[in-house]
Design an enzyme around this catalytic site. Structure first.
Site, short mmCIF file in Angstrom:
data_model
loop_
_atom_site.label_atom_id
_atom_site.label_comp_id
_atom_site.label_asym_id
_atom_site.label_seq_id
_atom_site.Cartn_x
_atom_site.Cartn_y
_atom_site.Cartn_z
N ARG A 160 0.82 -1.21 0.00
CA ARG A 160 0.00 0.00 0.00
C ARG A 160 0.86 1.27 0.00
NH1 ARG A 160 -2.24 -3.69 -1.05
NH2 ARG A 160 -4.17 -4.60 -0.27
N SER A 239 -11.31 0.01 2.97
CA SER A 239 -10.54 -0.27 4.19
C SER A 239 -9.96 1.03 4.74
CB SER A 239 -9.42 -1.26 3.90
OG SER A 239 -9.95 -2.47 3.41
N GLU A 343 -5.50 4.41 6.02
CA GLU A 343 -5.16 4.22 4.62
C GLU A 343 -5.55 5.43 3.77
OE1 GLU A 343 -6.15 0.96 1.12
OE2 GLU A 343 -5.85 0.28 3.17
#
Length: 351
Positions: A160, A239, A343
């Site tokens: 990520r 998420s 995130e």
């Protein structure tokens, strides 16, 4: 280019949250994107680049500067080589690759947002990451004021993460190039156990591309991870927290906390994450800390379908959302000694 003043930004995000921008520019060509960026840089005006708005948390006061909405289009396929304009809708592009019988991104179906955001976040789900198929990223370099082509290695991809997140003010992604596989209409080898189980096969097997895509879409829908304007469980950024990656020493301490809290023999999720590191599940941590599906009583709550998604139930403010996020972070830290990391990108606010 379309230019609006005191323009609402909430409708451009999947959270449907955030105040207005001083100015909003919508660019439909690479030249317009570059011109808008240069104009802002020359004037010393703060710049916010918006694609699909699926990974943004914008403060209630909005953005004092120029918001640039990248609405470029372009889908060019040459054999297995694919080039996408940054503004292409990602989930539509995935569907087209499946129609073209090319494998490599089929398990990334249903992910909201634009193609240009995928290398920034190194978007991944259900056993695939874009870093495994991206060959090059074409971007405007705000430091050198030139258009540059970055190789996969130069993008410095990790979980990520990428060089674009390390230095977010430097590059504006214009186009992304991929190398996909012709496997005779079959998917790439399935690397995610849940997907394999749903398809009735073993990890490592291949299945028809369409079946892989449809299965992922069903799995995502069941977790509220496919956009639906009528379903508030999808008014989210997907998420909200990344899965923690721990050193061996950190994981041992975490495991001890788990057994102390949940009983001897209780094993937390653990996945290899490179030499001396283990990845665990943020969703598991949240749930075991007492934040179950649907948690909350206000306009911002945990999704009723997935503990990893924080949602706007309608009428929420960004501060409502952040208050819930902070409560979750504090609760997980108190329970297990791990600090979750958000995130989505925050604009004008922070946890």
């Amino acid at each position: 280019m379309q230019v609006l003043h005191d323009a609402p930004l909430a409708p451009l995000t999947t959270f449907r949250l955030g105040g207005p921008a001083t100015r909003l520019i919508t660019a439909t060509t690479d030249a317009e994107v570059i011109a808008a960026v240069r104009e802002a840089d020359d004037a010393g005006t703060p710049l916010l680049v918006i694609g699909g708005g699926s990974n943004l948390v914008i403060g209630d006061k909005g953005f004092a500067g120029t918001a640039l909405r990248v609405a470029t289009r372009g889908f060019e396929l040459d054999g297995g080589r694919l080039e996408l304009a940054a503004g292409e809708v990602w989930t539509d592009a995935v569907a087209r690759t499946v129609e073209a019988r090319l494998a490599g991104v089929e398990c990334l179906a249903g992910i909201p947002g634009s193609a240009g955001a995928t290398p920034i976040q190194n978007v991944g789900a259900y056993g695939q990451e874009v870093s495994s198929t991206i060959t090059e990223v074409i971007a405007y370099d705000r430091k050198t004021r030139e258009t540059v082509t970055l190789t996969n290695a130069e993008c410095a991809f990790s979980y990520r993460h990428s060089r674009f997140k390390t230095d977010p003010e430097r590059h504006v992604v214009l186009r992304v190039r991929f190398e996909l596989e012709d496997a005779g209409g079959l998917s790439a080898p399935l690397r995610y156990a849940e997907t394999a189980r749903a398809l009735g096969v073993e990890p490592g097997d291949r299945v028809p591309l369409g079946e892989a895509r449809e299965t992922v879409l069903k799995l995502r829908s069941g977790k509220g991870m496919v956009l639906d304007p009528e379903d508030h469980d999808t008014w989210s950024a997907g998420s909200f927290f990344t899965n923690p990656i721990l050193t061996d020493e950190e994981f041992a301490a975490f495991h001890a906390r788990v057994e102390e809290r949940l009983g001897d023999g209780t094993a937390p999720p653990a996945y290899p994450a490179g030499d001396g590191h283990t990845k665990t599940s943020a969703a598991w941590l949240i749930d075991r800390s007492g934040f179950t599906k649907g948690y909350g009583s206000g306009p911002a709550r945990i999704s009723g379908k997935h503990t990893l998604a924080l949602t706007n139930r309608g009428g929420a403010t960004t501060e409502d959302l952040l208050a819930l996020a902070r409560e979750v972070v504090d609760g997980v830290r108190d329970a297990f000694g791990i600090t979750l990391v958000n995130e989505p990108v925050t604009v004008g606010v922070q946890l």
